[in-house]
Design an enzyme around this catalytic site. Structure first.
Site, short mmCIF file in Angstrom:
data_model
loop_
_atom_site.label_atom_id
_atom_site.label_comp_id
_atom_site.label_asym_id
_atom_site.label_seq_id
_atom_site.Cartn_x
_atom_site.Cartn_y
_atom_site.Cartn_z
N CYS A 189 12.12 1.07 32.33
CA CYS A 189 13.21 0.27 31.74
C CYS A 189 14.51 1.05 31.92
CB CYS A 189 12.92 -0.05 30.27
SG CYS A 189 13.47 1.23 29.11
N CYS A 242 14.35 7.44 30.81
CA CYS A 242 13.76 8.71 30.34
C CYS A 242 13.42 9.68 31.46
CB CYS A 242 12.52 8.43 29.49
SG CYS A 242 12.91 7.46 28.03
N CYS A 267 4.48 2.98 26.08
CA CYS A 267 5.86 2.81 25.63
C CYS A 267 6.16 1.35 25.29
CB CYS A 267 6.84 3.30 26.69
SG CYS A 267 8.52 3.08 26.13
N CYS A 321 8.67 8.20 34.10
CA CYS A 321 8.50 8.13 32.64
C CYS A 321 7.12 7.52 32.36
CB CYS A 321 9.60 7.28 32.02
SG CYS A 321 9.32 5.52 32.24
N ARG A 377 5.12 14.48 20.23
CA ARG A 377 5.86 15.31 21.20
C ARG A 377 6.12 16.70 20.62
NH1 ARG A 377 11.29 12.64 22.95
NH2 ARG A 377 9.89 11.12 23.86
N LYS A 434 20.58 10.68 19.38
CA LYS A 434 19.96 11.89 19.91
C LYS A 434 20.98 12.77 20.63
CE LYS A 434 18.15 9.11 23.50
NZ LYS A 434 17.00 8.74 24.24
N LYS A 448 21.16 16.07 23.49
CA LYS A 448 20.34 16.88 24.40
C LYS A 448 21.15 18.00 25.04
CE LYS A 448 17.31 13.05 25.19
NZ LYS A 448 16.79 11.99 26.02
C1 HEM Z 1 18.23 4.57 24.55
C2 HEM Z 1 17.53 5.25 25.30
C3 HEM Z 1 16.10 5.69 25.12
C4 HEM Z 1 15.09 5.21 24.35
C5 HEM Z 1 15.12 4.07 23.37
C6 HEM Z 1 13.93 6.03 24.65
C7 HEM Z 1 12.67 5.84 24.12
C8 HEM Z 1 11.58 6.54 24.52
C9 HEM Z 1 10.24 6.24 24.16
C10 HEM Z 1 9.80 5.10 23.27
C11 HEM Z 1 9.46 7.17 24.72
C12 HEM Z 1 7.97 7.29 24.59
C13 HEM Z 1 7.25 6.78 25.74
C14 HEM Z 1 5.82 7.24 25.74
O1 HEM Z 1 5.58 8.43 25.84
O2 HEM Z 1 4.93 6.40 25.66
C15 HEM Z 1 10.30 8.05 25.45
C16 HEM Z 1 9.86 9.14 26.15
C17 HEM Z 1 10.70 10.10 26.67
N1 HEM Z 1 12.03 10.02 26.79
FE1 HEM Z 1 13.14 8.49 26.18
N2 HEM Z 1 14.28 6.98 25.56
C18 HEM Z 1 15.59 6.80 25.88
C19 HEM Z 1 16.32 7.54 26.79
C20 HEM Z 1 15.93 8.77 27.28
C21 HEM Z 1 16.71 9.59 28.14
C22 HEM Z 1 18.08 9.23 28.68
C23 HEM Z 1 15.98 10.71 28.39
C24 HEM Z 1 16.31 11.92 29.24
C25 HEM Z 1 17.05 11.93 30.29
C26 HEM Z 1 14.74 10.56 27.69
C27 HEM Z 1 13.74 11.49 27.70
C28 HEM Z 1 12.47 11.18 27.34
C29 HEM Z 1 11.38 12.06 27.57
C30 HEM Z 1 11.43 13.48 28.12
C31 HEM Z 1 10.26 11.38 27.15
C32 HEM Z 1 8.84 11.90 27.18
C33 HEM Z 1 8.06 11.28 28.19
C34 HEM Z 1 8.23 11.76 29.58
O3 HEM Z 1 9.10 11.28 30.31
O4 HEM Z 1 7.49 12.61 30.01
N3 HEM Z 1 14.74 9.38 27.02
N4 HEM Z 1 11.59 7.65 25.31
S1 SF4 Z 2 12.47 4.73 30.41
FE1 SF4 Z 2 11.99 2.98 29.17
S2 SF4 Z 2 9.88 2.54 29.74
FE2 SF4 Z 2 10.25 4.61 30.33
S3 SF4 Z 2 9.56 5.84 28.58
FE3 SF4 Z 2 11.78 5.52 28.41
S4 SF4 Z 2 11.95 3.79 27.07
FE4 SF4 Z 2 9.86 3.77 27.86
#
Ligand code: HEM
Ligand code: SF4
Length: 573
Positions: A481, A485, A442, A436, A76, A215, A217
């Site tokens: 999930c 994200c 993921c 997402c 990223r 994290k 933001k």
């Molecule tokens: C405990 C909560 C979270 C975990 C464990 C988590 C984990 C991850 C993981 C493993 C990915 C990679 C997925 C992939 O690209 O294959 C990802 C992508 C991403 N996450 Fe999270 N995430 C969480 C919460 C959030 C939240 C609340 C946001 C923003 C509101 C966020 C923003 C993003 C963004 C911008 C990406 C890049 C992919 C995309 O959506 O374009 N994440 N996250």
């Molecule tokens: S919302 Fe859940 S399934 Fe989607 S990218 Fe984030 S961790 Fe992965």
């Protein structure tokens, strides 16, 4: 017995990691295709996740034996305000082809993501990104992540320009100082080997010994244009302006999306309005907010470590008092102005400086070529021909900037030849839909998201068309999930993966991102998602007040009445 908190495993890992080095450098050249769990956790701070291609998990070798996991890395890039030059954009397109899976992803927080990078190519990938003066440092991990800001290049607009400058300044001010990143990824092949004994820690004025508990933001938005979804951030700075000048910022604190349904102590939250500050105070107050979270955020249980839980436990008054103590001055109450609208910035717009920008909707953020749809080639051609700068939006779109009036016709026709639709040809629902990544990359995904959202929108459009509602802006966010994200708890409709093939449906948020939705139905099979919404759409059509948005309507009617109506409508005749 000591009352000291029992630190979580990750806290110990961070502290003992020699400022995020771990044994990453050693493992990079060990000839395997993966990293240890500890290094994989540290790697997040370097902007990369160890993943495996989940489509491959069931794959077999020619002899029928199980193939085992196919390990890949996600990389990223952190891009404050989503601003990139043509060269930076082209470099990411090159990298997705050379080392990635051939596609480039625009993330929901104005970043780029590469998927499918093999460990053997990780260093070359990260180095190539840095060669273009972008970085992956702190794109993930327990630090300030990418600072978002409205990307619209209204160059005649001093307000947006000042917001951009602040996004850069904040990103710079809050970035980790560790030199590990440079040692591991940027030293060329002739550089000296890292010697653990020689390691000298550098001062981390913001992050101290452990980084943040979780994290963090930050986003900067305008009241009339909350395109970055400010209320979902840990820290939001809402620019209050008069006569083309920012007079100050409303400071919003404690937004965050993630939730674990099985753990009642977790919940999504929208930020609370805390104070009004002058532009000169923005960096100092932001630093104070970060440091209060650093010193008082929960380090025992990562599920409740985000800032929103600290504010929930303390209340906003106590939190504000602590920020004032850290900052050294009292802070006035928020300005009455608040978020009123949102703009996706799609289509052609006058920049105000004699040039134009073009907003291109990127479905689910995936820049790819597939059959007659050749967005990747179209963007590459345009960037190579015109060398225009670009910006990434939080709704996973791309803005091509600084375009001369006389170039517009050719650009439109090139996009059309590549099967890319103009904004006006898309319904507002499709323009405001985001997802997402979920499967196959993921590791946390429970259901599909990106790969099915286009079909879900197709089905929603069919229902809306029947009712003459296609022009309504009904925003949909989908995630695989509950981590959320793609911010599924704030739009009109949120689909959140709950169990294999099943989703929780949230209703009652809004496109402006100022309200959380409520659970309308739980564990709905994928194929029924739109069928269970259809009665709500028809009720909306018949009972809405003039100009009432879908989310506002759902809140007014309430979950019980909506459910009763839907259950009745769905009864077999
Ligand atoms: C405990 C909560 C979270 C975990 C464990 C988590 C984990 C991850 C993981 C493993 C990915 C990679 C997925 C992939 O690209 O294959 C990802 C992508 C991403 N996450 Fe999270 N995430 C969480 C919460 C959030 C939240 C609340 C946001 C923003 C509101 C966020 C923003 C993003 C963004 C911008 C990406 C890049 C992919 C995309 O959506 O374009 N994440 N996250
Ligand atoms: S919302 Fe859940 S399934 Fe989607 S990218 Fe984030 S961790 Fe992965």
């Amino acid at each position: 017995m000591s009352d000291a908190p029992k630190l979580s495993k990750i806290e110990h890992l961070k502290e003992g990691s020699r400022q995020l080095r771990g044994t990453i450098a050693e493992q990079l050249s060990d000839g395997t295709d993966l990293f240890s769990d500890d290094n994989a956790n540290l790697l997040k701070h370097h902007g990369t996740y160890l993943q495996d291609d989940r489509d491959d998990r069931k794959a077999k070798n020619a002899d029928g034996t199980k193939k085992g996991k196919s390990y890949i890395m996600m990389v990223r890039t952190r891009i404050p305000g989503g601003r990139v030059t043509a060269e930076q954009f082209l470099a990411e397109l090159d990298l997705c082809e050379k080392y990635g899976n051939g596609t480039l992803r625009v993330t929901t927080r104005q970043g780029f993501q590469l998927h499918g990078v093999l460990k053997a190519n990780l260093k070359a990938t990260i180095k190539a990104i840095n060669d273009t003066h972008l970085t992956t440092l702190a794109a993930c991990g327990d630090v300030e992540r990418n600072v978002m800001s409205c990307p619209a290049p209204l160059n005649g607009d001093p307000v947006r320009n000042e917001m951009h400058s602040l996004a850069y300044a904040l990103a710079e001010h809050l970035k980790p100082r560790t030199t590990a990143y440079y040692e591991i990824w940027l030293r060329d092949e002739n550089g000296e080997e890292t010697n653990a004994c020689e390691f000298q820690p550098v001062d981390e004025p913001i992050y101290g010994r452990y980084d943040l508990p979780r994290k963090f933001k930050t986003g900067i938005a305008l009241p009339e244009d909350n395109c970055i979804d400010i209320y979902s951030n840990d820290l939001g700075l809402l620019a209050i302006h008069e006569n083309g000048k920012i007079i100050g910022y409303n400071v919003l604190v404690g937004g965050g999306m993630g939730r674990t349904p099985s753990a009642e102590k977790t919940f999504p939250a929208i930020a609370k309005r805390m104070a009004f500050i002058t532009p000169e105070q923005a960096i100092g107050v932001s630093e104070a907010v970060v440091k209060v979270q650093r010193d008082f955020g929960n380090r025992e249980d990562r599920k409740i470590a985000r800032l929103k839980y600290l504010i929930h436990n303390w209340g906003i008054e106590k939190f504000k008092a602590k920020v004032e103590e850290y900052y050294g001055h009292s802070l006035p109450e928020p300005h009455p102005a608040d978020v009123t609208d949102v703009d996706d910035h799609m289509g052609w717009h006058d920049q105000g400086d004699g040039k134009w920008f073009l907003g291109i909707n990127v479905e689910c953020g995936r820049i790819k070529d597939e059959g007659d749809f050749r967005l990747k080639t179209a963007l590459r051609t345009l960037l190579e021909t015109y060398r225009m700068p670009a910006r990434l939006t939080a709704l996973q779109g791309v803005l091509l900037c600084d375009i001369a009036q006389e170039q517009r016709v050719e650009i439109d026709s090139l996009l059309r030849r590549h099967g890319v639709k103009a904004a006006e040809e898309l319904t507002p629902t499709r323009r405001y839909a985001i997802a997402c990544p979920a499967f196959p990359t993921c590791g946390l995904s429970i259901t599909e998201s990106e790969r099915v959202l286009p079909e879900v929108v197709d089905r929603v459009e069919v229902e809306l068309a029947k009712l003459g509602l296609l022009k309504e802006r009904i925003s949909i966010h989908m995630t695989g999930c509950p981590n959320g994200c793609a911010r599924p708890y704030t739009p009109d409709i949120g689909f959140v993966g709950k169990a294999v093939g099943k989703y929780t449906i949230f209703l009652g948020g809004n496109a402006e991102g100022t309200r959380l939705g409520f659970i309308y139905k739980d564990s709905v099979p994928y194929d029924d998602l739109v069928a269970v919404l259809a009665p709500v759409f028809s009720l909306y059509k018949s009972k809405r007040t003039t100009g009432e948005s879908f989310g506002d309507f759902c809140v007014r009617i309430g979950v019980e009445a909506l459910n009763a109506h839907a259950d009745q409508a769905l009864q077999p005749a």
